[in-house]
Write a protein that holds these residues in place. Structure first.
Motif, PDB file in Angstrom:
ATOM      1  N   PRO A 101      22.670   3.142   2.045  1.00 22.32           N
ATOM      2  CA  PRO A 101      21.744   3.134   3.186  1.00 22.32           C
ATOM      3  C   PRO A 101      22.413   2.582   4.434  1.00 22.32           C
ATOM      4  CG  PRO A 101      20.676   2.270   1.213  1.00 22.32           C
ATOM      5  CD  PRO A 101      22.138   2.397   0.895  1.00 22.32           C
ATOM      6  N   VAL A 102      22.201   3.229   5.555  1.00 18.23           N
ATOM      7  CA  VAL A 102      22.842   2.818   6.803  1.00 18.23           C
ATOM      8  C   VAL A 102      22.449   1.402   7.176  1.00 18.23           C
ATOM      9  CG1 VAL A 102      22.931   3.313   9.291  1.00 18.23           C
ATOM     10  CG2 VAL A 102      23.068   5.181   7.637  1.00 18.23           C
ATOM     11  N   GLU A 103      21.232   0.985   6.848  1.00 24.49           N
ATOM     12  CA  GLU A 103      20.778  -0.364   7.200  1.00 24.49           C
ATOM     13  C   GLU A 103      21.590  -1.449   6.499  1.00 24.49           C
ATOM     14  OE1 GLU A 103      16.708  -0.492   6.143  1.00 24.49           O
ATOM     15  OE2 GLU A 103      17.048   0.003   4.035  1.00 24.49           O
ATOM     16  N   ARG A 104      22.341  -1.089   5.460  1.00 22.65           N
ATOM     17  CA  ARG A 104      23.165  -2.069   4.749  1.00 22.65           C
ATOM     18  C   ARG A 104      24.618  -2.064   5.217  1.00 22.65           C
ATOM     19  NH1 ARG A 104      21.455  -0.911  -1.561  1.00 22.65           N
ATOM     20  NH2 ARG A 104      19.191  -1.127  -1.312  1.00 22.65           N
ATOM     21  N   LEU A 105      24.964  -1.183   6.145  1.00 24.32           N
ATOM     22  CA  LEU A 105      26.351  -1.017   6.558  1.00 24.32           C
ATOM     23  C   LEU A 105      26.654  -1.806   7.819  1.00 24.32           C
ATOM     24  CD1 LEU A 105      26.763   2.844   6.064  1.00 24.32           C
ATOM     25  CD2 LEU A 105      27.524   1.022   4.521  1.00 24.32           C
ATOM     26  N   ASP A 106      27.905  -2.217   7.932  1.00 26.08           N
ATOM     27  CA  ASP A 106      28.441  -2.744   9.180  1.00 26.08           C
ATOM     28  C   ASP A 106      29.206  -1.599   9.827  1.00 26.08           C
ATOM     29  OD1 ASP A 106      29.719  -3.956  11.268  1.00 26.08           O
ATOM     30  OD2 ASP A 106      30.688  -5.525  10.086  1.00 26.08           O
ATOM     31  N   ALA A 107      28.613  -0.985  10.836  1.00 22.03           N
ATOM     32  CA  ALA A 107      29.203   0.217  11.431  1.00 22.03           C
ATOM     33  C   ALA A 107      30.578  -0.038  12.014  1.00 22.03           C
ATOM     34  CB  ALA A 107      28.273   0.780  12.509  1.00 22.03           C
ATOM     35  N   ALA A 108      30.885  -1.288  12.325  1.00 21.77           N
ATOM     36  CA  ALA A 108      32.183  -1.607  12.916  1.00 21.77           C
ATOM     37  C   ALA A 108      33.256  -1.870  11.868  1.00 21.77           C
ATOM     38  CB  ALA A 108      32.055  -2.820  13.827  1.00 21.77           C
ATOM     39  N   ALA A 109      32.900  -1.852  10.597  1.00 19.90           N
ATOM     40  CA  ALA A 109      33.876  -2.181   9.551  1.00 19.90           C
ATOM     41  C   ALA A 109      33.739  -1.239   8.359  1.00 19.90           C
ATOM     42  CB  ALA A 109      33.695  -3.631   9.111  1.00 19.90           C
ATOM     43  N   LEU A 110      33.655   0.047   8.624  1.00 18.29           N
ATOM     44  CA  LEU A 110      33.536   1.023   7.551  1.00 18.29           C
ATOM     45  C   LEU A 110      34.909   1.313   6.948  1.00 18.29           C
ATOM     46  CD1 LEU A 110      31.035   3.489   9.237  1.00 18.29           C
ATOM     47  CD2 LEU A 110      30.552   1.879   7.395  1.00 18.29           C
ATOM     48  N   PRO A 111      34.977   1.589   5.646  1.00 17.71           N
ATOM     49  CA  PRO A 111      36.275   1.870   5.021  1.00 17.71           C
ATOM     50  C   PRO A 111      36.788   3.254   5.390  1.00 17.71           C
ATOM     51  CG  PRO A 111      34.503   2.142   3.421  1.00 17.71           C
ATOM     52  CD  PRO A 111      33.864   1.606   4.678  1.00 17.71           C
ATOM     53  N   VAL A 112      37.961   3.311   5.988  1.00 15.46           N
ATOM     54  CA  VAL A 112      38.611   4.579   6.330  1.00 15.46           C
ATOM     55  C   VAL A 112      40.071   4.475   5.913  1.00 15.46           C
ATOM     56  CG1 VAL A 112      37.041   5.090   8.238  1.00 15.46           C
ATOM     57  CG2 VAL A 112      39.146   3.805   8.670  1.00 15.46           C
ATOM     58  N   PRO A 113      40.768   5.601   5.763  1.00 14.00           N
ATOM     59  CA  PRO A 113      42.185   5.546   5.376  1.00 14.00           C
ATOM     60  C   PRO A 113      43.010   4.772   6.394  1.00 14.00           C
ATOM     61  CG  PRO A 113      41.327   7.785   5.196  1.00 14.00           C
ATOM     62  CD  PRO A 113      40.290   6.985   5.908  1.00 14.00           C
ATOM     63  N   ALA A 114      43.986   4.030   5.885  1.00 16.48           N
ATOM     64  CA  ALA A 114      44.846   3.244   6.759  1.00 16.48           C
ATOM     65  C   ALA A 114      46.244   3.829   6.895  1.00 16.48           C
ATOM     66  CB  ALA A 114      44.947   1.804   6.241  1.00 16.48           C
ATOM     67  N   ASP A 115      46.550   4.874   6.102  1.00 14.89           N
ATOM     68  CA  ASP A 115      47.873   5.484   6.183  1.00 14.89           C
ATOM     69  C   ASP A 115      47.784   6.957   5.803  1.00 14.89           C
ATOM     70  OD1 ASP A 115      47.300   5.212   3.504  1.00 14.89           O
ATOM     71  OD2 ASP A 115      49.156   4.211   2.955  1.00 14.89           O
ATOM     72  N   ALA A 116      48.811   7.701   6.169  1.00 14.64           N
ATOM     73  CA  ALA A 116      48.869   9.135   5.864  1.00 14.64           C
ATOM     74  C   ALA A 116      49.578   9.351   4.540  1.00 14.64           C
ATOM     75  CB  ALA A 116      49.596   9.869   6.985  1.00 14.64           C
TER      76      ALA A 116
END
Length: 300
Positions: free
Chosen positions: A184-199
């Motif tokens: 649920p979006v209400e439980r997320l920190d939009a500024a700290a979402l997990p995304v890839p850090a390398d290619a």
């Protein structure tokens, strides 16, 4: 009679007499102020916070293409009080305003008669899977979104969703990995979402689509969409797409593609997403990608 009429008047110095002015926050909006007969005072968003006490001296304010993060809550609250006292506020923009700017459900949207969500009132919950190509061609040096850009895109997309919507994140190269299950979006920190850090090398689309569809199939939502962020080049691009289309349709998932960079390959991704009711959007650079991802997810 009045023997000293000269003392019946008291001279008082007052400010004023100048042309009416408008505070302009954001690029490109000065001509609008001039067209309204107002002298533009251009300031950055941070300057609005610092100079908020002087709002009483201006006739109007134009906020153009500013993300919600650029205007702290106390600043927006001060602007709201100024509007309630008779100030004229114009909110405008495209790439960094409204839904793409994370205005949805926040204080900025509350000041506007418009909604940042193009869905009709009463629309059910939405589950979105953000499917991120992490191959080397998506790096900023290669003209792709880059990992900083991907983080900004994910944050913008989350900010454009409703609190009861769900967001999942899948990253893919030769394999598909779940970075965030449907949450649920209400439980997320939009500024700290997990995304890839390398290619990483290799780009297989099939496993990524199957992973996203499987995640969305069980999400508690009335509508489901997987937004694929890529340049459209896949090692399995010549493989039949019919099984992927069938799986998406069976789960009620619309596939949507956002191609990023100056040199993209829309096929065969176009045939795949259009067969599920989606489409292909092209962002020539990373700056345009967040808005298009939000538009693709919400169907606006």
């Amino acid at each position: 009679g009045d023997r000293l009429p000269a003392n019946d008047a008291l001279p008082v110095a007052v400010e004023g007499g100048g042309a009416p002015t408008a505070v302009v926050v954001g690029p490109g909006a000065e001509p609008w102020a001039r067209a309204a007969g107002l002298g533009p005072i251009v300031i950055p968003a941070a300057g609005l916070s610092e100079g908020g006490a002087r709002l009483a001296a201006v006739r109007a304010m134009i906020v153009h293409d500013q993300p919600a993060a650029a205007l702290p809550a106390d600043t927006v609250d001060r602007v709201g009080r100024w509007v309630a006292a008779g100030g004229v506020l114009l909110l405008a923009g495209r790439a960094a305003a409204f839904g793409p700017g994370g205005w949805g459900g926040g204080a900025l949207e509350a000041l506007s008669p418009l909604t940042s969500d193009p869905r009709p009132p009463g629309a059910g919950r939405l589950a979105v899977a953000l499917v991120l190509d992490r191959s080397g061609s998506m790096a900023s040096e290669a003209g792709g979104a880059g990992f900083v850009g991907v983080a900004a895109l994910a944050s913008s997309l989350a900010a454009g969703l409703r609190p009861d919507d769900h967001l999942a994140i899948v990253a893919f190269d030769a394999e598909a990995r779940t970075l965030l299950p449907p949450t649920p979006v209400e439980r997320l920190d939009a500024a700290a979402l997990p995304v890839p850090a390398d290619a990483r090398g290799g780009t297989l689309l099939g496993p990524a689509v199957r992973r996203a569809v499987a995640l969305l199939a069980d999400a508690p939502a009335e509508a489901r969409v997987a937004v694929i962020l890529s340049d459209g080049r896949f090692a399995d691009g010549e493989q039949p797409t019919a099984p992927l289309v069938e799986a998406a349709r069976a789960a009620g998932v619309r596939l949507q593609a956002v191609l990023v960079g100056p040199d993209v390959e829309p096929e065969p991704l176009r045939a795949l997403v259009e067969a599920t009711g989606g489409g292909v959007l092209w962002a020539p650079d990373a700056a345009a990608a967040p808005r298009l991802a939000t538009v693709g997810a919400l169907g606006g």
